[in-house]
Design an enzyme around this catalytic site. Structure first.
Site, PDB file in Angstrom:
ATOM      1  N   ASP A 183      -4.631  13.762  -1.013  1.00 16.59           N
ATOM      2  CA  ASP A 183      -3.509  13.053  -1.605  1.00 16.59           C
ATOM      3  C   ASP A 183      -4.028  11.911  -2.483  1.00 16.59           C
ATOM      4  O   ASP A 183      -4.925  11.160  -2.081  1.00 16.59           O
ATOM      5  CB  ASP A 183      -2.633  12.510  -0.473  1.00 16.59           C
ATOM      6  N   GLU A 190      -5.381  16.155  -5.617  1.00 15.68           N
ATOM      7  CA  GLU A 190      -4.224  15.751  -6.394  1.00 15.68           C
ATOM      8  C   GLU A 190      -4.774  14.706  -7.371  1.00 15.68           C
ATOM      9  O   GLU A 190      -5.070  13.572  -6.966  1.00 15.68           O
ATOM     10  CB  GLU A 190      -3.145  15.136  -5.500  1.00 15.68           C
TER      11      GLU A 190
END
Length: 633
Positions: free
Chosen positions: A320, A356
């Site tokens: 993330d 990401e």
């Protein structure tokens, strides 16, 4: 030396790192929650240790730290705060936010009654090291663990919402029909709610607010690490890999008004990034940013990753806000020490690594820069493909570039793209076709949260509709989007439920919707869309050219117009053009793409191929009659 609890023949040795503390205590709790404190001894490197004879697995504990209290200088020592050991392998209950957890020293009293306790566990036998289960051009299936099975009719009620439920035969059978290469579990580490959620009756559902990088959240894994390990084994038996979504960019202690739970109470100065004036840097939008490349933090992250490989056998990780892993004083560096260490580590070097590739900090957009060995979420693919099917002018060239592997982003011979049209963050695939605007009022933020620009459309009516014409148009669009995804070069990702038309009622930020909005509705699935997804998955599985990660070139394919002629420069540049065909030279596989609302006929290799409005028709070369093998035309 190992940090955390280490079970030995004579007892347990506990170690924690806190170089600026003047004293650390190990706090043991009996069955009645009575606390016994053991002073720990400091070594020259700033590590504190204590050995407790006669203790073994099952013991519950926490830490307390004393020292200077100067939050502006990154010093938050407060012996009134019970702290979770960053290396605790398990906790005895979930975190529940309470304002007293954020009280300043001397103002809030003892937090031990509010804090989950770490649990000493026996180390499981190491998993045999095996290559990751993953097809580089395969399907990644993104899952919120709780939401996947809360409404699944075949999963026992008592098991629903857990990691173990994913191993249920009915769930695995569905994954196999989709030819899932790897399942990606949204955060399973112990997390805490953001402080604004409790007063409005909501909870954090997605889990992107971790407190521990080792302990699993008991709500998802009541059986602890063994439960994750068993589910991984069951998925491996079915030929499916497991990827964990890890959140190393921040922790749940938030900003300067946030809680003191673990890292903040031990060494906030080192664990969190600070501006020159002492303020917490907030490149994550959550209140703090972890200093991932500080040596002690780098060790924590690497130890955490190894833990899940060795103890649970996972195949890889999705990160993330990935730029946080490579942030240095001067910005993102793809050669940052942590990123280099991850790829040099013998236990991690071959794991699937997915970034990401953006955060909200300066220079935070880093798509294409993570380099060899990394896959990257490709939001350019997401947006360009949405705009093509929405009907935006001049998108045909972008459509072809994304379908072919996004050479403009990744260059070289192979793509590192993870192609996706929808993910947990944003509209579901079905909601793309039913809502022009976000409808997030259930989140309690007056609809201000979530993305404002979604490149979505509503087919004439905002939201749910009983009109059969509108329903048919939306189904057609969903099928076209799925066809696009399954026929794209590179890894592809599908968010759970998108294969059968799952809706979140227009909520594009369902992070706090632990209810029917966020859960996958198995009984309400659209069987026609699901059958279309299964057919596409079977096509991709039997067609090596679709799973290949080599970027398509003019040597591989012919780009054709409706008459079967090569597209001219003028045709490529025509902003009104919304039709094209793609013919693979080796197999003869043909994709006929009709982005217009009206049906058309393609004439290719002497065959007439009918494509309905807003559709893709796929013809396999061995199918001389021209009947679509998979498609929605």
């Amino acid at each position: 030396m190992n940090l955390g609890p280490v079970v030995q023949d004579a007892g347990v040795r506990f170690s924690a790192w806190s170089p600026d503390a003047t004293q650390l205590w190990l706090c043991l709790f009996d069955a009645a929650d009575r606390e016994t404190r053991w002073p720990m001894l400091r070594d020259a490197q700033g590590c504190w240790h204590v050995e407790v004879a006669g203790m073994g697995p099952g013991a519950r504990y926490g830490l307390r730290a004393d020292g200077p209290y100067d939050p502006a200088a990154g010093l938050w020592f407060d012996p009134g705060k019970l702290l979770l050991d960053p290396y605790a392998p398990a906790i005895d209950r979930p975190f529940v936010h309470d304002p007293l957890l954020a009280a300043r020293r001397g103002e809030g009293g003892d937090t031990a009654p509010l804090m989950p306790k770490g649990v000493v566990t026996a180390t499981l036998p190491p998993m045999p090291v095996a290559p990751p289960r993953f097809d580089p051009g395969g399907l990644i299936y993104e899952v919120q663990v709780r939401g996947l099975t809360m409404l699944h009719p075949d999963v026992p009620v008592a098991q629903r919402g857990t990691i173990a439920a994913i191993a249920h035969p009915a769930v695995i059978a569905h994954l196999r029909k989709l030819h899932v290469s790897a399942i990606e579990l949204m955060p399973v580490n112990a997390w805490i709610d953001e402080r604004h959620l409790g007063p409005i009756g909501l909870t954090n559902y997605w889990g992107y607010n971790p407190v521990s990088y080792f302990a699993l959240d008991p709500r998802l894994a009541p059986g602890g690490l063994a439960e994750l390990r068993g589910t991984v084994a069951a998925l491996h038996e079915a030929g499916i890999g497991v990827i964990l979504d890890m959140v190393y960019n921040h922790d749940g202690e938030s900003d300067a008004q946030g809680t003191t739970l673990s890292l903040r109470g031990l060494d906030a100065k080192t664990y969190f990034r600070h501006a020159p004036d002492g303020q917490l840097i907030n490149d994550t939008g959550t209140g703090n940013s972890i200093a991932c490349n500080a040596p002690v933090v780098r060790r924590l992250i690497l130890d955490s990753l190894r833990h899940f490989v060795v103890q649970a056998g996972v195949d890889g990780f999705r990160f993330d806000l990935g730029p946080a892993l490579g942030r240095m004083a001067d910005g993102f560096d793809p050669a940052a020490p942590l990123l280099q260490a991850m790829r040099a580590d013998p236990l991690l070097a071959d794991r699937i690594m997915i970034a990401e590739p953006w955060d909200i900090g300066p220079g935070g957009y880093q798509l294409g820069r993570f380099g060899d060995g990394w896959l990257e979420w490709n939001d350019r693919y997401r947006d360009d493909m949405r705009r093509f099917w929405r009907g935006d002018a001049g998108m045909t060239g972008a459509f072809a570039t994304r379908l072919a592997g996004s050479s403009d982003i990744f260059g070289g011979q192979a793509t590192r793209s993870v192609n996706f049209l929808a993910a947990h963050d944003g509209f579901t695939l079905a909601d793309l076709t039913a809502y022009e605007h976000r409808h997030n009022h259930a989140n309690g933020e007056d609809g201000r949260d979530g993305h404002g620009e979604n490149f979505s459309w509503n087919n004439g009516v905002e939201g749910a509709s009983d009109n059969p014409v509108i329903q048919a148009a939306r189904r057609q669009d969903i099928m076209a989007l799925l066809s696009t995804l399954f026929c794209s070069r590179g890894a592809i990702m599908l968010s759970a439920g998108d294969e059968f038309g799952r809706s979140q009622q227009g909520n594009n930020n369902a992070y706090a919707q632990d209810n029917a909005i966020g859960w996958v509705d198995w009984d309400g699935r659209d069987r026609a869309i699901e059958a279309h997804a299964f057919a596409l998955a079977a096509l991709r599985a039997r067609t090596p050219e679709l799973r290949d990660v080599a970027i398509l070139s003019d040597a591989d394919v012919d780009w054709l117009d409706e008459d079967g002629q090569p597209l001219s420069v003028a045709q490529w540049q025509d902003p009104a053009r919304r039709r094209l065909a793609l013919r693979y030279r080796v197999s003869g596989l043909i994709l006929c793409v009709n982005g217009d609302a009206t049906a058309c006929r393609f004439h290719i290799d002497g065959r007439w191929l009918d494509a309905g409005g807003r559709s893709i028709v796929v013809i396999e070369g061995a199918n001389p009659c021209g009947r679509p093998i998979a498609g929605n035309g």
